[in-house]
Enzyme design. Structure first.
Site, mmCIF file in Angstrom:
data_model
loop_
_atom_site.group_PDB
_atom_site.id
_atom_site.type_symbol
_atom_site.label_atom_id
_atom_site.label_comp_id
_atom_site.label_asym_id
_atom_site.label_seq_id
_atom_site.Cartn_x
_atom_site.Cartn_y
_atom_site.Cartn_z
ATOM 1 N N HIS A 147 0.889 -1.295 0.160
ATOM 2 C CA HIS A 147 -0.007 -0.052 0.046
ATOM 3 C C HIS A 147 0.884 1.246 -0.049
ATOM 4 O O HIS A 147 0.378 2.415 0.443
ATOM 5 C CB HIS A 147 -0.877 0.097 1.185
ATOM 6 N N SER A 268 13.657 20.121 -17.023
ATOM 7 C CA SER A 268 12.656 21.063 -16.855
ATOM 8 C C SER A 268 13.187 22.240 -17.667
ATOM 9 O O SER A 268 14.188 22.660 -17.620
ATOM 10 C CB SER A 268 12.338 21.225 -15.590
#
Length: 440
Positions: A147, A268
């Site tokens: 999880h 970026s």
């Protein structure tokens, strides 16, 4: 598929020129088989073969054939018309007793098997990379997560071994799928062999390294092709699963692995510090694309009566796009695995960051084995685990201060429960199950 995601070897399989060469070879093979069985003059078959080979460049003229097709509105008739114009009157023996699907489906089978062979070669490269990196990190301790939350220790090598096993299954599926589509059909209109002898089909199949389709209509049954595209889709799922793992492990808060980053590369346009897992993200997108082609392949199975052409337009798109995209994705994933940066120190730091909470199950089991009811033991360990989490203190310190624990486990016994080696003691056995006996 757009050039950005096309590698030359796979794209060439779906080029119009390659398709036309396959069509010509199938027609010549059928003609020669008919000559062998006395259906056409042997001299005519030899003359057509010689003329075709001598004028091969003139015959493989996709532009000219498309021009003819603009009038005929039928690609196979356009092709045969063009061949007869180039070769001469002896070409009238081509396609004798055959129907268009005999040519189209048999050529398609060859293209799919060639594509499968290329994909299998790429899978071999990926498996080799996964095996090498798995052994490299067989003992690199890291945290296993369920999880998304820290669970218990594992090793990074075991993670990679799991992906290796999955792609080994994908390789077996693709080999099986290759066999599903490797069938030849030269059976004439509605598949009854009324105007072409079954021996011709067998001879053509042997020359093309295919198997005769046991029973066709006027098309090879499309359940075969659905199985092929299902194998591609499942392989794409495996690519996405590994790519997703890499993406998660490269998150700033995790920082356990990183994709290779080349000199001069930019992450970026706005933020110079960025180093993004863009290749893995790209693979997740391509996997979605490949999986998306499965549904139309499944819908192609239900053709009308002995034949319709509802499948044709679908296959013209999905076959090249799915195989080219998967080929590109497998090649890119191999490169990522080969050059993946693994930060063992960060893995250990992340594992240690929860102050020993990852050993809670061992304490639970030890208390239960020492005579405490399981649910009572669970409540004790959970209470201390939550406190350790809130206060950021070692779980061990809280447990050794609890009389309910120490009455059953002395400090030495308790300390032994926090030994990482306990969790990795079966790694060699698991590796032997995945890769076979250890190499000397």
């Amino acid at each position: 598929m757009i050039p950005r995601y096309s590698r030359p070897q796979m794209a060439a399989i779906w080029a119009p020129e390659h398709r036309l060469r396959l069509w010509l070879e199938i027609e010549l093979d059928a003609l020669e088989a008919m000559a062998e069985f006395g259906r056409v003059p042997a001299s005519a078959a030899a003359a057509v073969r010689a003329a075709a080979e001598h004028q091969i460049e003139a015959i493989i003229d996709a532009v000219r054939i498309e021009t003819i097709e603009a009038s005929t509105r039928h690609d196979v008739i356009a092709f045969l018309t063009h061949v007869e114009q180039v070769v001469g009157p002896e070409a009238r023996y081509l396609h004798l007793g055959m129907t268009s699907s005999d040519l189209l489906d048999t050529a398609f089978a060859r293209q799919l098997t060639e594509a499968a062979d290329q994909l299998l070669a790429e899978l071999e490269q990926l498996l080799a990379a996964l095996r090498r990196r798995a052994y490299e990190h067989k003992d690199t301790i890291c945290i296993g997560r369920s999880h998304g939350v820290h669970a218990e220790p594992t090793t990074f090598g075991l993670k990679l071994a799991g992906f290796y096993a999955e792609f080994e299954r994908n390789r077996r599926r693709l080999r099986t799928a290759r066999g599903e589509v490797a069938t030849c059909m030269i059976s004439g209109a509605v598949g009854t062999f009324a105007n072409v002898d079954p021996a011709v089909e067998a001879a053509v199949a042997a020359r093309l390294h295919l198997e005769p389709e046991p029973i066709s209509t006027q098309a090879i049954p499309r359940d075969r092709h659905a199985a092929f595209f299902a194998a591609l889709a499942i392989t794409a799922c495996g690519i996405e699963r590994l790519a997703t793992e890499i993406r998660h492990l490269q998150r700033t808060e995790v920082g356990e692995t990183a994709e290779p980053f080349a000199r001069g590369q930019k992450g970026s346009s706005a933020m110079p510090h960025k180093r993004n897992p863009w290749m893995s993200e790209n693979l997740c997108g391509l996997a979605r694309l490949v999986r998306g082609y499965l549904v139309p392949a499944l819908e192609d199975v239900a053709l009308w009566h002995e034949r319709d052409i509802a499948h044709s337009s679908v296959e013209r798109v999905i076959a090249p796009d799915a195989t080219i995209a998967l080929d590109f994705a497998l090649h890119r994933l191999t490169g990522i695995v080969e050059r993946l940066e693994v930060d063992a120190a960060r893995m250990r730091a992340n594992l240690d960051s929860t102050q020993g909470l990852i050993h809670s199950q061992r304490v639970l089991l030890a208390l239960t084995e020492a005579g405490l009811a399981r649910q009572d033991a669970y409540a004790i360990v959970q209470r201390h685990a939550m406190e350790a989490w809130r206060q950021n203190v070692p779980l061990f310190d809280l447990l050794r201060a609890d009389p309910e624990v120490t009455v059953r486990l002395d400090e030495a016994a308790l300390s032994a429960l926090f030994d990482l080696a306990y969790h990795t003691r079966h790694v060699d056995r698991i590796f032997a199950r995945v890769f076979g006996p250890a190499e000397n």
